[in-house]
Design an enzyme around this catalytic site. Structure first.
Site, PDB file in Angstrom:
ATOM      1  N   CYS A 115       0.821  -1.217   0.000  1.00  0.00           N
ATOM      2  CA  CYS A 115       0.000   0.000   0.000  1.00  0.00           C
ATOM      3  C   CYS A 115       0.851   1.261   0.000  1.00  0.00           C
ATOM      4  O   CYS A 115       0.834   2.010  -0.959  1.00  0.00           O
ATOM      5  CB  CYS A 115      -0.927   0.001   1.213  1.00  0.00           C
ATOM      6  SG  CYS A 115      -2.220  -1.241   1.089  1.00  0.00           S
TER       7      CYS A 115
HETATM    8  N1  NAD Z   1      -4.054  -5.536   2.002  1.00  0.00           N
HETATM    9  C1  NAD Z   1      -4.254  -4.347   2.530  1.00  0.00           C
HETATM   10  O1  NAD Z   1      -3.777  -4.066   3.617  1.00  0.00           O
HETATM   11  C2  NAD Z   1      -5.091  -3.308   1.812  1.00  0.00           C
HETATM   12  C3  NAD Z   1      -5.580  -2.249   2.571  1.00  0.00           C
HETATM   13  C4  NAD Z   1      -6.350  -1.301   1.957  1.00  0.00           C
HETATM   14  C5  NAD Z   1      -6.606  -1.389   0.596  1.00  0.00           C
HETATM   15  N2  NAD Z   1      -6.102  -2.417  -0.139  1.00  0.00           N
HETATM   16  C6  NAD Z   1      -6.423  -2.461  -1.567  1.00  0.00           C
HETATM   17  O2  NAD Z   1      -7.417  -3.454  -1.792  1.00  0.00           O
HETATM   18  C7  NAD Z   1      -7.227  -4.087  -3.063  1.00  0.00           C
HETATM   19  C8  NAD Z   1      -7.072  -5.573  -2.879  1.00  0.00           C
HETATM   20  O3  NAD Z   1      -5.935  -5.805  -2.077  1.00  0.00           O
HETATM   21  P1  NAD Z   1      -5.663  -7.170  -1.311  1.00  0.00           P
HETATM   22  O4  NAD Z   1      -4.580  -6.903  -0.327  1.00  0.00           O
HETATM   23  O5  NAD Z   1      -6.939  -7.779  -0.849  1.00  0.00           O
HETATM   24  O6  NAD Z   1      -5.063  -8.036  -2.507  1.00  0.00           O
HETATM   25  P2  NAD Z   1      -4.862  -9.618  -2.536  1.00  0.00           P
HETATM   26  O7  NAD Z   1      -3.808  -9.875  -3.543  1.00  0.00           O
HETATM   27  O8  NAD Z   1      -4.700 -10.137  -1.143  1.00  0.00           O
HETATM   28  O9  NAD Z   1      -6.264 -10.155  -3.064  1.00  0.00           O
HETATM   29  C9  NAD Z   1      -6.772  -9.898  -4.317  1.00  0.00           C
HETATM   30  C10 NAD Z   1      -7.463 -11.155  -4.814  1.00  0.00           C
HETATM   31  O10 NAD Z   1      -8.063 -10.866  -6.081  1.00  0.00           O
HETATM   32  C11 NAD Z   1      -7.926 -12.014  -6.901  1.00  0.00           C
HETATM   33  N3  NAD Z   1      -8.086 -11.595  -8.291  1.00  0.00           N
HETATM   34  C12 NAD Z   1      -7.174 -11.042  -9.131  1.00  0.00           C
HETATM   35  N4  NAD Z   1      -7.750 -10.764 -10.316  1.00  0.00           N
HETATM   36  C13 NAD Z   1      -9.034 -11.153 -10.229  1.00  0.00           C
HETATM   37  C14 NAD Z   1     -10.130 -11.111 -11.114  1.00  0.00           C
HETATM   38  N5  NAD Z   1     -10.014 -10.596 -12.345  1.00  0.00           N
HETATM   39  N6  NAD Z   1     -11.306 -11.620 -10.705  1.00  0.00           N
HETATM   40  C15 NAD Z   1     -11.444 -12.152  -9.461  1.00  0.00           C
HETATM   41  N7  NAD Z   1     -10.441 -12.196  -8.565  1.00  0.00           N
HETATM   42  C16 NAD Z   1      -9.256 -11.702  -8.955  1.00  0.00           C
HETATM   43  C17 NAD Z   1      -6.566 -12.562  -6.540  1.00  0.00           C
HETATM   44  O11 NAD Z   1      -6.450 -13.930  -6.870  1.00  0.00           O
HETATM   45  C18 NAD Z   1      -6.524 -12.332  -5.030  1.00  0.00           C
HETATM   46  O12 NAD Z   1      -6.997 -13.437  -4.295  1.00  0.00           O
HETATM   47  C19 NAD Z   1      -6.015  -3.388  -3.673  1.00  0.00           C
HETATM   48  O13 NAD Z   1      -6.454  -2.317  -4.450  1.00  0.00           O
HETATM   49  C20 NAD Z   1      -5.271  -2.857  -2.458  1.00  0.00           C
HETATM   50  O14 NAD Z   1      -4.474  -1.737  -2.783  1.00  0.00           O
HETATM   51  C21 NAD Z   1      -5.367  -3.401   0.460  1.00  0.00           C
END
Ligand code: NAD
Length: 437
Positions: A274
């Site tokens: 992030c």
């Molecule tokens: N992890 C954090 O601490 C956090 C905090 C705030 C915001 N975010 C934001 O949230 C979003 C997701 O982050 P995350 O940490 O959950 O990521 P992550 O990688 O843990 O999870 C994302 C999931 O989406 C799946 N995916 C990818 N392409 C896909 C598609 N086309 N269709 C369906 N599933 C698909 C992946 O397989 C994965 O399981 C990002 O934009 C991130 O910047 C993350």
């Protein structure tokens, strides 16, 4: 009855069927919160291992204990699938897919685009679609809306569209999805109200704003705020070195002021997916408007340079003992980007290790959560954390201050310690061996 009233009715009666796209750190906890409130949730992920794990009641996310997920799956409230068929039957869809950077440090919104193109195939009147992935202001209106409207439906009239940033802080024991206030901004007032109504069923505090762009910008302000302040305190650490002052003492002193000061800590650099990435989404968007986001660029330069600072300090310490980095045995403690997590994404520890290896150091590492890491020169396997291994090292660098570590013990058995996190602040014996960032 109009579409918005119908959907509100389904939300109030918990009959609304919910879809969560992307079952990662953000999506899985969200799915669990809605299921806990009695909604039926279908999770969609392209990773079929995650899908079968969830369907077996197993969690792959540290903040979602398997014991909490399993009963929800057993009761049929959470189901996962690795395809988008049936999204047209869902009443509300939350998109939680990754938003990484390209090698050029430009936003990669291809995951959002591919997800929305799938949803658009079955989009229907009365649906609510909410983007949760972090992205630049304008994504919801410019990228998502036209794709969903392609078949003639109108956002705010036929279906509802909103952006709501996710603020989850993995590993935070006090604030989780349920009690972290949620910002939400819709394409129209109706869109905001419907999305807010759904979130209110599962989240204590909801803060509506007037547009999707404002909601997108709020998230980027939060993470830019962190990146810039960490950059500032890292620069203060560099200044303190020049002034021969202990930066940690200076921060502790400043923090006694009860107002107008907030603690940030210097360190070997920033990590996770992030803080190092999100500000670049904003900076990129501003470039398209012919504006340079100066604080972001400067903070990125300072934070990105910290691994090099660590290596320079290591080189000086060894040099003072008539040793060079080349050929020295250097043991790195902690490779995750922050304490008590195994997450090595963007971890500055990897940069420190690569830089040291390039200069010819014999690198070893220990981390309680990672048995191996991938470096430029290949896979590096964990070394056992023993008295003998500490003694054999020419230098021990504390990169991540995991709470498992007994730093009194580490210092006692190490010949020389470079502490990048003030982990040894309370260590009494052997202080002459300790050198702080
Ligand atoms: N992890 C954090 O601490 C956090 C905090 C705030 C915001 N975010 C934001 O949230 C979003 C997701 O982050 P995350 O940490 O959950 O990521 P992550 O990688 O843990 O999870 C994302 C999931 O989406 C799946 N995916 C990818 N392409 C896909 C598609 N086309 N269709 C369906 N599933 C698909 C992946 O397989 C994965 O399981 C990002 O934009 C991130 O910047 C993350």
């Amino acid at each position: 009855m109009d579409a918005s009233k119908q959907l509100i009715g389904k939300i109030e009666s918990r009959k609304a069927r919910i879809g969560v796209i992307g079952l990662g750190y953000v999506g899985l906890p969200l799915a669990v919160e809605f299921a806990r409130q009695g909604f039926r949730v279908v999770g969609i992920d392209v990773d079929s291992r995650k899908v079968s794990g969830v369907n077996a009641g197993r969690s792959h996310v540290e903040d979602v204990p398997t014991r909490e997920l399993r009963p929800l799956v057993k009761d049929g409230l959470i189901k996962a699938q690795d395809h988008y068929r049936g999204t047209g039957k869902m009443d509300a869809i939350f998109i939680c897919v990754p938003t990484p950077l390209r090698k050029t440090r430009d936003p990669d919104i291809s995951y959002i685009v591919s997800s929305v193109e799938q949803i658009a195939k079955e989009v229907r009147a009365g649906q609510l679609i909410v983007l949760e992935s972090t992205t630049y202001p304008g994504t919801t209106e410019e990228i998502i809306r036209p794709r969903l409207e392609a078949k003639g439906l109108r956002a705010g009239k036929d279906f509802f569209l909103a952006f709501s940033p996710e603020r989850v802080d993995p590993g935070n024991k006090t604030y989780g999805t349920h009690n972290t206030p949620k910002v939400v901004g819709g394409t129209t007032t109706d869109c905001t109200e419907i999305a807010a109504a759904l979130y209110r069923t599962a989240i204590e505090t909801v803060h509506p704003v007037t547009s999707t762009q404002a909601a997108e910008m709020i998230k980027l302000l939060e993470n830019t705020f962190r990146a810039v302040n960490i950059g500032l305190v890292n620069e203060v650490a560099l200044m303190c070195e020049k002034l021969n002052l202990d930066v940690w003492e200076v921060i502790d002193g400043a923090a006694t002021k009860p107002f107008g000061f907030m603690r940030f800590y210097p360190g070997p650099g920033i990590g996770g997916h992030c803080i190092p990435l999100d500000p670049h989404y904003l900076s990129w968007k501003l470039k398209t408007l012919n504006y340079s986001a100066r604080f972001i660029e400067l903070a990125s330069e300072i934070n990105g340079g910290m691994p090099e600072v660590v290596v320079r300090r290591a080189s000086r310490l060894l040099n003072e003992r008539r040793k060079s980095i080349k050929g020295s045995k250097i043991l790195v403690l902690g490779v995750a980007y922050k304490r008590d997590t195994g997450d090595v994404r963007e971890s500055p520890a990897l940069d420190v290790m690569n830089l040291l290896q390039r200069r010819g150091a014999r690198i070893q590492f220990h981390d309680p959560f990672n048995a191996q890491v991938k470096l430029e020169e290949g896979v590096c396997r964990r070394t056992a954390l023993t008295e003998a291994n500490l003694k054999k090292a020419d230098l021990v660098i504390i990169v991540t201050d995991h709470s498992d570590y007994d730093f009194n013990w580490v210092v006692r058995h190490s010949p020389l310690v470079l502490d990048t996190r003030n982990a040894t602040g309370k260590v009494k014996a052997g202080r002459r061996k300790i050198h702080k960032l």
